[in-house]
Design a protein around this motif. Sequence first.
Motif, PDB file in Angstrom:
ATOM      1  N   ASP A  28       0.821  -1.205   0.000  1.00 54.47           N
ATOM      2  CA  ASP A  28       0.000   0.000   0.000  1.00 54.47           C
ATOM      3  C   ASP A  28       0.858   1.259   0.000  1.00 54.47           C
ATOM      4  O   ASP A  28       0.571   2.219  -0.720  1.00 54.47           O
ATOM      5  N   LEU A  29       1.929   1.272   0.795  1.00 55.81           N
ATOM      6  CA  LEU A  29       2.809   2.438   0.841  1.00 55.81           C
ATOM      7  C   LEU A  29       3.445   2.692  -0.516  1.00 55.81           C
ATOM      8  O   LEU A  29       3.521   3.835  -0.983  1.00 55.81           O
ATOM      9  N   LEU A  75       8.493   6.532   3.249  1.00 47.70           N
ATOM     10  CA  LEU A  75       7.237   6.663   2.509  1.00 47.70           C
ATOM     11  C   LEU A  75       6.076   6.969   3.458  1.00 47.70           C
ATOM     12  O   LEU A  75       5.216   7.815   3.158  1.00 47.70           O
ATOM     13  N   ALA A  76       6.055   6.268   4.595  1.00 42.15           N
ATOM     14  CA  ALA A  76       4.976   6.509   5.560  1.00 42.15           C
ATOM     15  C   ALA A  76       5.003   7.952   6.051  1.00 42.15           C
ATOM     16  O   ALA A  76       3.960   8.601   6.189  1.00 42.15           O
ATOM     17  N   ASP A  77       6.207   8.464   6.290  1.00 41.68           N
ATOM     18  CA  ASP A  77       6.329   9.837   6.777  1.00 41.68           C
ATOM     19  C   ASP A  77       5.885  10.834   5.711  1.00 41.68           C
ATOM     20  O   ASP A  77       5.177  11.801   5.995  1.00 41.68           O
ATOM     21  N   LYS A  78       6.302  10.589   4.449  1.00 42.49           N
ATOM     22  CA  LYS A  78       5.941  11.501   3.366  1.00 42.49           C
ATOM     23  C   LYS A  78       4.433  11.525   3.140  1.00 42.49           C
ATOM     24  O   LYS A  78       3.834  12.574   2.886  1.00 42.49           O
ATOM     25  N   VAL A  83       4.071  17.550   1.825  1.00 42.91           N
ATOM     26  CA  VAL A  83       4.818  18.808   1.707  1.00 42.91           C
ATOM     27  C   VAL A  83       3.822  19.957   1.640  1.00 42.91           C
ATOM     28  O   VAL A  83       2.855  19.917   0.863  1.00 42.91           O
ATOM     29  N   PRO A  84       3.979  21.040   2.452  1.00 44.50           N
ATOM     30  CA  PRO A  84       3.023  22.149   2.438  1.00 44.50           C
ATOM     31  C   PRO A  84       3.035  22.884   1.112  1.00 44.50           C
ATOM     32  O   PRO A  84       4.015  22.873   0.372  1.00 44.50           O
TER      33      PRO A  84
END
Length: 527
Positions: A28-29, A75-78, A83-84
């Motif tokens: 999934d990631l 990937l989980a963090d991204k 990104v704002p």
Amino acid sequence: MSDFDAIDSLLASLTPHTPLPEAPVRRDLRERAGLSKAQVARALGVSPSTVTGWEAGRDPVGEVRAKYAYLLDGLADKLTHPVPSPANEAPSAPSATPEAPPPEPAPDAGPTSDAETSVRTPGAHPDDGDALAEPQPCVLCGRPAHHQVAGFPQHLDPTQCAPAEPQASRTTTPAPTPPAARRARATSPTGRATPHTGTPSRPRSSPDPIAAAVTDALATHEGDVEAATAALVKRAIPDAMALLDSCRKGGRYAIVAHPWIPDILRKQSARGADQIWEARPKWFRPELPPGVHEVTALDINGAYLSALKTHLPIGQLEHTIGTTHDRRRAGVHLITPPPWEHGAYLPNPIGNRDEPGPLWVTEPTLRLLLRLSGPKLGLCEPPEIHESFTSGATENLLEKFRVILKDARDRAIAQEDEVTLEYVKAMYSKFVSTMGESNYNRELYRPDWMHLIRSQAFANLWTKALKAHDAGLTVVRAMGTDELHVIGDWPKVFPEGRGVSEVKVKDVYPIGSEPTDPAAAGPIDEN
């Protein structure tokens, strides 16, 4: 206490396994990030089939496990903390309804080319249809579309879409999937979305990636057969690897795509060769019966395609010393070949070799020599085996891959589809030629397989020469993988046609001359 100190030291040296998320989470990631299996594999130095195994529940070990865990954490963090938006971007107006989730990335799609630049209406929503300067193939059906949605050409009216014409593969940089394409994603009988296999592929509804690729190429090049064929041949290697990856799904054996390779399989220099002898035939009959004869040069169809059915080592090669041959294993062997006493009418099964003594041969060559030395044929003595590099093997490792290519080839011949035929030929020939030390195929590094498949093709040709001789034909020449020249009624021995079990006539030519003095003519070769 010294014993306990040694144990404590050993325990302290052990590093605990880096934790990994569950297999469905891994897949999934990757899919949510818009990454293909090939991209992940290249970053980690493994093959796409290895990534398939990890996403099916197998766990990597060692350093690659730590790298894979690092990638998944990133990937989980991204995906959790996107990104704002840039400061100069206007904030979106508040809405009373919940915000829709961002579009899922699609591994299959590529970026919009210059030709696909659209004319966007000022203030239009990104998912609104934009007019295209030129019609482009619809991502859903492959037919020309005059609009695009989120950068993807497609029909705005569902009635204009023809699902029977699949869109073929795209191997360019991933881009977001348009909403309509997301809704069209195929599902399994259980209702779960079909996972992406790493294949540069078509929509999930397409059952035939080869036909889909040809359809797409012809549409892209507006029916120009030569341009479409050239484009397909150019992409034959990645398409073949993608097909192999999809064929291995659910397979009994996991392919080790980048194993440790012994020095004998490594090139000695950039332009040099390794130490493996493939037994390539290059043989001419030294003497012919007197008189003029009509020789037919036969072309063996699909030699490399047929040779994909051979005993291939599954895992890393292991070194053994001894004279015993284990038929459950395959690899390369250092042997002293037996003398060959039948060169007057049959080629030497190890090819033309001037230097005596031991040499490294492949599994097909060794098995051919063992067969010829057996009680049924008795044409030579058994070879002497000194040492080997082998692994557990199976003859069917590439069988599904081979059958798909063979069926596509047969259909192309029946339909006189030369575009598909050239594409399929390029897929299996380039697959074999680039799995060694090649800059064109980084997904599979198996020089042992390359040598074994080539040698199997040579062994197959030698077997046909023996069949011709046993049937009473005079074998005149055997060359490479597919060239056999004979004198006699060959249609009784070999069926003529374009199938892989048939032969084509390459040339017919006379050879020899009538003797001027019959008494001076030499004895007729009874063999």
